[in-house]
Design a protein around this motif. Structure first.
Motif, PDB file in Angstrom:
ATOM      1  N   MET A 305       0.854  -1.180   0.000  1.00 53.16           N
ATOM      2  CA  MET A 305       0.000   0.000   0.000  1.00 53.16           C
ATOM      3  C   MET A 305       0.894   1.236   0.000  1.00 53.16           C
ATOM      4  O   MET A 305       1.894   1.299   0.719  1.00 53.16           O
ATOM      5  CB  MET A 305      -0.933   0.027   1.207  1.00 53.16           C
ATOM      6  N   GLY A 306       0.519   2.203  -0.817  1.00 52.60           N
ATOM      7  CA  GLY A 306       1.203   3.479  -0.806  1.00 52.60           C
ATOM      8  C   GLY A 306       0.509   4.447   0.122  1.00 52.60           C
ATOM      9  O   GLY A 306      -0.707   4.388   0.325  1.00 52.60           O
ATOM     10  N   ARG A 307       1.295   5.340   0.699  1.00 47.07           N
ATOM     11  CA  ARG A 307       0.743   6.389   1.559  1.00 47.07           C
ATOM     12  C   ARG A 307       1.522   7.670   1.258  1.00 47.07           C
ATOM     13  O   ARG A 307       2.749   7.715   1.383  1.00 47.07           O
ATOM     14  CB  ARG A 307       0.884   6.005   3.029  1.00 47.07           C
ATOM     15  N   VAL A 308       0.829   8.708   0.805  1.00 47.15           N
ATOM     16  CA  VAL A 308       1.468   9.960   0.453  1.00 47.15           C
ATOM     17  C   VAL A 308       0.794  11.096   1.217  1.00 47.15           C
ATOM     18  O   VAL A 308      -0.432  11.120   1.353  1.00 47.15           O
ATOM     19  CB  VAL A 308       1.432  10.200  -1.078  1.00 47.15           C
ATOM     20  N   ASP A 309       1.601  12.007   1.724  1.00 49.05           N
ATOM     21  CA  ASP A 309       1.104  13.178   2.447  1.00 49.05           C
ATOM     22  C   ASP A 309       1.338  14.416   1.589  1.00 49.05           C
ATOM     23  O   ASP A 309       2.463  14.682   1.148  1.00 49.05           O
ATOM     24  CB  ASP A 309       1.830  13.329   3.781  1.00 49.05           C
ATOM     25  N   LEU A 310       0.265  15.169   1.358  1.00 47.96           N
ATOM     26  CA  LEU A 310       0.310  16.362   0.524  1.00 47.96           C
ATOM     27  C   LEU A 310       0.084  17.607   1.374  1.00 47.96           C
ATOM     28  O   LEU A 310      -0.709  17.584   2.323  1.00 47.96           O
ATOM     29  CB  LEU A 310      -0.791  16.325  -0.540  1.00 47.96           C
ATOM     30  N   THR A 311       0.748  18.678   0.996  1.00 50.06           N
ATOM     31  CA  THR A 311       0.425  20.006   1.505  1.00 50.06           C
ATOM     32  C   THR A 311       0.183  20.902   0.312  1.00 50.06           C
ATOM     33  O   THR A 311       1.015  20.965  -0.606  1.00 50.06           O
ATOM     34  CB  THR A 311       1.560  20.578   2.373  1.00 50.06           C
ATOM     35  N   LEU A 312      -0.968  21.590   0.313  1.00 50.04           N
ATOM     36  CA  LEU A 312      -1.386  22.421  -0.815  1.00 50.04           C
ATOM     37  C   LEU A 312      -1.615  23.847  -0.335  1.00 50.04           C
ATOM     38  O   LEU A 312      -2.125  24.074   0.766  1.00 50.04           O
ATOM     39  CB  LEU A 312      -2.670  21.860  -1.432  1.00 50.04           C
ATOM     40  N   THR A 313      -1.256  24.806  -1.178  1.00 49.81           N
ATOM     41  CA  THR A 313      -1.479  26.216  -0.843  1.00 49.81           C
ATOM     42  C   THR A 313      -2.970  26.517  -0.888  1.00 49.81           C
ATOM     43  O   THR A 313      -3.757  25.748  -1.446  1.00 49.81           O
ATOM     44  CB  THR A 313      -0.748  27.125  -1.837  1.00 49.81           C
ATOM     45  N   PRO A 314      -3.404  27.652  -0.313  1.00 52.70           N
ATOM     46  CA  PRO A 314      -4.832  27.996  -0.377  1.00 52.70           C
ATOM     47  C   PRO A 314      -5.388  28.086  -1.788  1.00 52.70           C
ATOM     48  O   PRO A 314      -6.584  27.866  -1.998  1.00 52.70           O
ATOM     49  CB  PRO A 314      -4.878  29.356   0.330  1.00 52.70           C
ATOM     50  N   ASP A 315      -4.523  28.384  -2.791  1.00 47.01           N
ATOM     51  CA  ASP A 315      -5.023  28.425  -4.168  1.00 47.01           C
ATOM     52  C   ASP A 315      -4.771  27.114  -4.909  1.00 47.01           C
ATOM     53  O   ASP A 315      -4.894  27.053  -6.132  1.00 47.01           O
ATOM     54  CB  ASP A 315      -4.414  29.600  -4.934  1.00 47.01           C
TER      55      ASP A 315
END
Length: 647
Positions: A305-315
């Motif tokens: 299983m893959g697990r990825v953590d994302l952080t995205l800007t407000p836009d």
């Protein structure tokens, strides 16, 4: 709590509160699987742990569910958004699918509590009526943005088949919404699906579906989502790693691509005696030079299983993309692949293995989910055990199947399949029907679905797992020039990094050497055919009788030369059993529908594999007969017939 789960708790806890604020970066965890191919039970595996070869079992759906539930518990503790996605090809692969077709997949996958799944090519292996039943019965959306189903009588009204879905998050809580207005001020993530643009060339039963080009369809969908005001966009795709990377570079506005199709276990697994593959969570700059897209994929057969953590800007721009694949292991390890009790590690040996695994970032000991394990064992496994039938031979040592030879090491199984087809086509019973003697057998690597493990080999291992597609065998006349052209076409198409290598050709009665001269291209420096016990140079002008599956004989999976040679006239015969007797079905020519699907035009009665009394799996029957009569102790052939020299 599992070590892989513990690793992210603190970071997610710190990020969880911020994720709820629309003017703050949004963080999201994505758990993902792909190409599970009905591997509901664990798969046998060989690992090298501390320079020691050991044998265990990996994955299976109860173990996937257990690990996914752990990730969800972690996310809930941190009040962190999480999605669980499937990159397609849940169908085919084991006897479970052969016996239950899409019904068991729908049942088990719904119990997995997925959030969305992409349509893979093997979801088209039955027909669209049964695919529609699968889509209608699963408890999650099935996605394909570049698919037009409006003309198909079965899928046009499939309400659960969607181009995309929207999820609104309030911390860890999520709900499906139709518009941003429904979400209020909560962050929204769009999950869109992208399927193969050349599906009609790869999948046997696409009905009246139309497939839009991948890049254009994806960009059109992203543009639509942006116009709606959606800022965070994930694509689940079934295109293969190379096309995923192209999508990341050529489409603006996708934050994450969760892929499938090429069975790519991304990451470095040399610590376990496996390969170092391309990195997990590579980030590519979009065509506009500003946006960035992260690409992930999680191997095959429900092993990881893959697990990825994302952080995205407000836009909605990607700031961070980190994670990895985790192999999910049983806690029983053996010194010998026969896995007898005397081979099992115990005491300090078992403790040392557990400690070694605990220190590795890409493998974890995971217990199966007991409820799902019991459900499978009670409702499906008894019929599977009965269906495997008689013993036809024994495999003394593991026989490995790989699609594309690497460092001179190719499949040990595909050459045996090719040899079985050449043998079978030349048995007196078959020759009495065809009136021909076959010279060559050709096998597409993707038609061979498994390696062969040591122990008893039963009929069901062949018909339900090794060669599960129930293909009719075909015999057709080709010139030496056409044979060479087919080899060049399929080899060159299999060489690029991340390419779909199911089209790669294995052979019997033939041997060839291919020398790569430039990036992903080369030439055949030697090609010989065996006649009268001697190897002879293939004559470009001579005619040869070539045996293969009807699927490949029709030019599917990129065997385009076969289609081109049969558009006007062919002497091809398709072979199937009718009421227990072998019969030949002469083919007149091939054509394609407007949607690109190959149509086979028969001279007399068409071959209908669904008709009562008709059995088309002569490819599997050929292998069963070959093992039973020629190789009851099944070992690798001394030569594969293939020399592939890479730069």
């Amino acid at each position: 709590m599992n070590k892989s789960i513990v690793a992210g708790v603190l970071a997610l806890a710190l990020a969880g509160c911020a994720s709820q604020q629309p003017d703050q970066p949004f963080t999201l965890t994505v758990a993902h699987i792909n190409d599970t191919h009905s591997h509901f039970d664990p798969s046998d595996a060989r690992l090298e742990l501390g320079n020691r070869a050991l044998f265990t079992r990996l994955g299976g759906h109860p173990r996937l569910l257990s690990f996914a539930n752990g990730l969800k518990e972690q996310a809930a503790a941190a009040d962190q958004p999480i999605l669980f996605l499937h990159g397609g090809d849940a169908w085919q692969g084991t006897g479970y699918f052969k016996l239950n077709q899409g019904a068991m997949n729908a049942d088990v996958l719904s119990r997995m509590q997925l959030d969305a799944m992409a349509l893979g090519n093997h979801e088209f292996d039955l027909d669209n009526e049964r695919l529609a039943a699968f889509i209608g019965s699963v408890e999650f959306p099935v996605l394909a943005a570049n698919l037009d189903a409006s003309r198909d009588p079965h899928l046009a009204e499939a309400g659960n088949l969607k181009p995309y879905v929207l999820y609104a998050f309030d911390g860890n809580k999520k709900r499906r919404v139709e518009t941003l207005k429904d979400a209020g001020r909560r962050p929204v993530v769009a999950v869109m699906g992208v399927v193969l643009e050349d599906m009609a060339d790869i999948a046997p039963n696409v009905g009246e579906l139309r497939f839009e080009q991948e890049v254009q369809g994806a960009q059109r969908t992203v543009r639509h989502l942006r116009e709606m005001g959606v800022k965070n966009i994930i694509a689940i795709t079934h295109l293969g790693l190379e096309r995923d990377q192209r999508l990341a570079k050529e489409v603006n506005g996708i934050d994450l691509i969760v892929g499938g199709h090429s069975h790519s276990l991304l990451g470095d697994f040399r610590n376990l005696g496996w390969e170092q593959n391309e990195p997990y969570a590579q980030v590519f700059t979009n065509q506009d030079g500003r946006g960035k897209t992260c690409v992930v994929q999680a191997g095959q057969y429900a092993q990881a299983m893959g697990r990825v953590d994302l952080t995205l800007t407000p836009d909605g721009r990607l700031l961070r993309c980190e994670g990895g694949n985790t192999l999910l292991s049983d806690n029983a390890f053996f010194r010998d692949i026969r896995r007898a009790e005397q081979h099992r590690l115990s005491g300090q040996d078992a403790e040392r293995v557990a400690a070694y695994i605990e220190a590795q970032p890409n493998i974890a000991l995971v217990e199966e989910d007991p409820a799902l394990r019991a459900h499978i064992d009670e409702n499906y496994k008894p019929a599977l055990d009965r269906a495997y039938g008689r013993v036809i031979g024994h495999v003394p040592a593991a026989l490995r199947h790989v699609r594309l030879p690497v460092n001179g090491e190719g499949s040990e199984v595909a050459p045996l399949v090719a040899a079985s087809q050449l043998y079978w086509a030349n048995t007196p019973a078959v020759q009495a029907v065809t009136g021909r003697r076959a010279d060559i057998a050709l096998v597409g690597a993707g038609g061979v679905r498994t390696s062969l493990e040591p122990g008893e080999l039963k009929e069901g291992h062949v018909t339900l797992e090794l060669l599960p597609f129930a293909n009719a065998m075909s015999i057709v006349s080709l010139t030496g020039r056409q044979v060479a052209g087919l080899l060049l076409e399929t080899i060159n198409a299999s060489l690029p990094e991340g390419a779909h290598t199911g089209k790669f050709p294995y052979v019997a009665g033939l041997r060839y050497q291919f020398d790569e001269t430039g990036r992903d291209r080369g030439f055949l420096s030697r090609i010989e055919v065996r006649r009268d016990g001697q190897w002879q140079r293939l004559d470009p002008e001579a005619s040869y009788q070539v045996v293969m599956t009807s699927y490949n004989a029709s030019g599917n999976d990129g065997w385009n030369t076969l289609f081109a040679t049969q558009q006007v006239l062919t002497d091809r015969l398709d072979l199937a059993f009718v009421n227990g007797k072998l019969a030949a079905f002469p083919v007149a020519r091939l054509s394609k529908t407007d949607g690109g699907r190959v149509q086979v035009h028969y001279i007399n009665q068409p071959l209908d594999c669904k008709a009562q009394g008709v059995r088309c799996n002569t490819d599997a029957q050929a292998f069963v007969d070959y093992v039973r009569s020629q190789r009851p102790v099944l070992t690798a052939l001394p030569e594969s017939g293939i020399t592939l020299n890479r730069l």
